[in-house]
Design a protein around this motif. Structure first.
Motif, PDB file in Angstrom:
ATOM      1  N   VAL A   4      11.049 -25.185 -30.003  1.00 33.06           N
ATOM      2  CA  VAL A   4      11.356 -25.110 -31.429  1.00 33.06           C
ATOM      3  C   VAL A   4      11.610 -23.656 -31.785  1.00 33.06           C
ATOM      4  O   VAL A   4      10.842 -22.774 -31.393  1.00 33.06           O
ATOM      5  CB  VAL A   4      10.177 -25.653 -32.273  1.00 33.06           C
ATOM      6  CG1 VAL A   4      10.510 -25.623 -33.749  1.00 33.06           C
ATOM      7  CG2 VAL A   4       9.780 -27.058 -31.831  1.00 33.06           C
ATOM      8  N   LEU A   5      12.708 -23.398 -32.511  1.00 36.80           N
ATOM      9  CA  LEU A   5      12.983 -22.063 -33.053  1.00 36.80           C
ATOM     10  C   LEU A   5      12.719 -22.107 -34.545  1.00 36.80           C
ATOM     11  O   LEU A   5      13.146 -23.042 -35.225  1.00 36.80           O
ATOM     12  CB  LEU A   5      14.442 -21.663 -32.828  1.00 36.80           C
ATOM     13  CG  LEU A   5      14.833 -20.995 -31.521  1.00 36.80           C
ATOM     14  CD1 LEU A   5      16.326 -20.698 -31.502  1.00 36.80           C
ATOM     15  CD2 LEU A   5      14.044 -19.734 -31.266  1.00 36.80           C
ATOM     16  N   ALA A   6      12.021 -21.086 -35.046  1.00 39.61           N
ATOM     17  CA  ALA A   6      11.725 -21.011 -36.476  1.00 39.61           C
ATOM     18  C   ALA A   6      12.329 -19.750 -37.061  1.00 39.61           C
ATOM     19  O   ALA A   6      12.420 -18.715 -36.385  1.00 39.61           O
ATOM     20  CB  ALA A   6      10.214 -21.029 -36.701  1.00 39.61           C
ATOM     21  N   PHE A   7      12.709 -19.845 -38.335  1.00 40.93           N
ATOM     22  CA  PHE A   7      13.366 -18.737 -39.023  1.00 40.93           C
ATOM     23  C   PHE A   7      12.668 -18.444 -40.345  1.00 40.93           C
ATOM     24  O   PHE A   7      12.415 -19.354 -41.133  1.00 40.93           O
ATOM     25  CB  PHE A   7      14.836 -19.098 -39.306  1.00 40.93           C
ATOM     26  CG  PHE A   7      15.617 -19.410 -38.075  1.00 40.93           C
ATOM     27  CD1 PHE A   7      16.240 -18.392 -37.354  1.00 40.93           C
ATOM     28  CD2 PHE A   7      15.724 -20.713 -37.612  1.00 40.93           C
ATOM     29  CE1 PHE A   7      16.969 -18.679 -36.208  1.00 40.93           C
ATOM     30  CE2 PHE A   7      16.444 -21.010 -36.463  1.00 40.93           C
ATOM     31  CZ  PHE A   7      17.062 -19.984 -35.754  1.00 40.93           C
ATOM     32  N   VAL A  58      12.921 -23.869 -40.768  1.00 45.00           N
ATOM     33  CA  VAL A  58      13.238 -22.795 -41.707  1.00 45.00           C
ATOM     34  C   VAL A  58      12.152 -22.760 -42.782  1.00 45.00           C
ATOM     35  O   VAL A  58      11.790 -23.796 -43.342  1.00 45.00           O
ATOM     36  CB  VAL A  58      14.621 -23.010 -42.365  1.00 45.00           C
ATOM     37  CG1 VAL A  58      14.889 -21.968 -43.440  1.00 45.00           C
ATOM     38  CG2 VAL A  58      15.721 -22.976 -41.311  1.00 45.00           C
ATOM     39  N   GLY A  59      11.655 -21.566 -43.058  1.00 47.75           N
ATOM     40  CA  GLY A  59      10.682 -21.400 -44.119  1.00 47.75           C
ATOM     41  C   GLY A  59      11.337 -21.578 -45.478  1.00 47.75           C
ATOM     42  O   GLY A  59      12.424 -21.063 -45.725  1.00 47.75           O
ATOM     43  N   LEU A  60      10.674 -22.320 -46.357  1.00 45.71           N
ATOM     44  CA  LEU A  60      11.173 -22.563 -47.704  1.00 45.71           C
ATOM     45  C   LEU A  60      10.297 -21.784 -48.687  1.00 45.71           C
ATOM     46  O   LEU A  60       9.141 -22.145 -48.913  1.00 45.71           O
ATOM     47  CB  LEU A  60      11.137 -24.057 -48.035  1.00 45.71           C
ATOM     48  CG  LEU A  60      11.660 -24.457 -49.405  1.00 45.71           C
ATOM     49  CD1 LEU A  60      13.131 -24.101 -49.568  1.00 45.71           C
ATOM     50  CD2 LEU A  60      11.437 -25.946 -49.634  1.00 45.71           C
ATOM     51  N   PRO A  61      10.835 -20.695 -49.240  1.00 41.63           N
ATOM     52  CA  PRO A  61      10.036 -19.882 -50.158  1.00 41.63           C
ATOM     53  C   PRO A  61       9.953 -20.519 -51.547  1.00 41.63           C
ATOM     54  O   PRO A  61      10.928 -20.544 -52.283  1.00 41.63           O
ATOM     55  CB  PRO A  61      10.795 -18.550 -50.204  1.00 41.63           C
ATOM     56  CG  PRO A  61      12.208 -18.911 -49.885  1.00 41.63           C
ATOM     57  CD  PRO A  61      12.154 -20.132 -49.005  1.00 41.63           C
ATOM     58  N   GLN A 122       9.216 -11.399 -38.041  1.00 42.50           N
ATOM     59  CA  GLN A 122       8.924 -12.200 -36.855  1.00 42.50           C
ATOM     60  C   GLN A 122       7.558 -12.871 -36.966  1.00 42.50           C
ATOM     61  O   GLN A 122       7.395 -14.037 -36.609  1.00 42.50           O
ATOM     62  CB  GLN A 122       8.947 -11.319 -35.608  1.00 42.50           C
ATOM     63  CG  GLN A 122      10.309 -10.768 -35.271  1.00 42.50           C
ATOM     64  CD  GLN A 122      10.256  -9.763 -34.146  1.00 42.50           C
ATOM     65  OE1 GLN A 122       9.598  -9.995 -33.151  1.00 42.50           O
ATOM     66  NE2 GLN A 122      10.940  -8.645 -34.316  1.00 42.50           N
ATOM     67  N   VAL A 123       6.581 -12.126 -37.459  1.00 41.96           N
ATOM     68  CA  VAL A 123       5.243 -12.687 -37.621  1.00 41.96           C
ATOM     69  C   VAL A 123       5.260 -13.764 -38.710  1.00 41.96           C
ATOM     70  O   VAL A 123       4.611 -14.807 -38.572  1.00 41.96           O
ATOM     71  CB  VAL A 123       4.207 -11.578 -37.915  1.00 41.96           C
ATOM     72  CG1 VAL A 123       2.831 -12.171 -38.191  1.00 41.96           C
ATOM     73  CG2 VAL A 123       4.131 -10.606 -36.739  1.00 41.96           C
ATOM     74  N   ALA A 124       6.027 -13.555 -39.771  1.00 43.89           N
ATOM     75  CA  ALA A 124       6.174 -14.589 -40.808  1.00 43.89           C
ATOM     76  C   ALA A 124       6.804 -15.844 -40.204  1.00 43.89           C
ATOM     77  O   ALA A 124       6.370 -16.966 -40.497  1.00 43.89           O
ATOM     78  CB  ALA A 124       7.004 -14.066 -41.973  1.00 43.89           C
ATOM     79  N   ALA A 125       7.808 -15.672 -39.339  1.00 43.59           N
ATOM     80  CA  ALA A 125       8.435 -16.823 -38.665  1.00 43.59           C
ATOM     81  C   ALA A 125       7.418 -17.532 -37.771  1.00 43.59           C
ATOM     82  O   ALA A 125       7.416 -18.766 -37.672  1.00 43.59           O
ATOM     83  CB  ALA A 125       9.652 -16.371 -37.858  1.00 43.59           C
TER      84      ALA A 125
END
Length: 137
Positions: A4-7, A58-61, A122-125
């Motif tokens: 899994v890749l996260a952004f 993907v992070g949803l702010p 990167q740490v947030a991802a």
């Protein structure tokens, strides 16, 4: 085992992390600092070719109250573009506190202030991916 890749999507930078559903441990990959979409998506295409993920996250702010804001709309648009370009499933994860948690974690390692900038996204991802892995497992 699925990769899994996260952004962690942002207007100036995109943090990227990787993990597997089997191990459930996210790792930092890089920060994409390009602002133009062509450069961003070219780099993402290279990362997808390298890591061969089965899933993108993907992070949803969201606002503190859980409502949508302009950055939410931009993150959703980015997620739709990922799905359309790479034909991979894309999940959105609430990332309300991922950057603050990332900053706090980096503070604990002794990396403070402006020195955090290269690693913060990167740490947030990683935090975003960790949240997704906890819910998917």
């Amino acid at each position: 085992m699925s990769t899994v890749l996260a952004f962690d999507f942002g207007a100036a930078r995109i943090g990227v992390a990787v993990g597997t559903t089997e191990l459930g441990i996210p790792h930092p990959v890089e920060t994409i600092a390009a602002i133009d979409n062509d450069t961003r998506f070219a780099r993402i295409a290279t990362l997808i070719a390298e890591w061969q993920p089965a899933q993108l996250v993907v992070g949803l702010p969201l606002a503190e109250d859980g409502g949508e804001q302009e950055s939410s709309r931009l993150a959703r648009k980015f997620a739709q573009r990922l799905e359309g370009r790479f034909q991979l499933p894309v999940a959105l994860v609430d990332e309300r506190y991922s950057s603050a948690e990332a900053s706090q974690a980096l503070n604990q390692t002794g990396l403070k202030g402006r020195k955090q900038k290269p690693a913060l996204d990167q740490v947030a991802a990683m935090n975003i991916l960790d949240s997704w892995l906890a819910g998917a497992g």
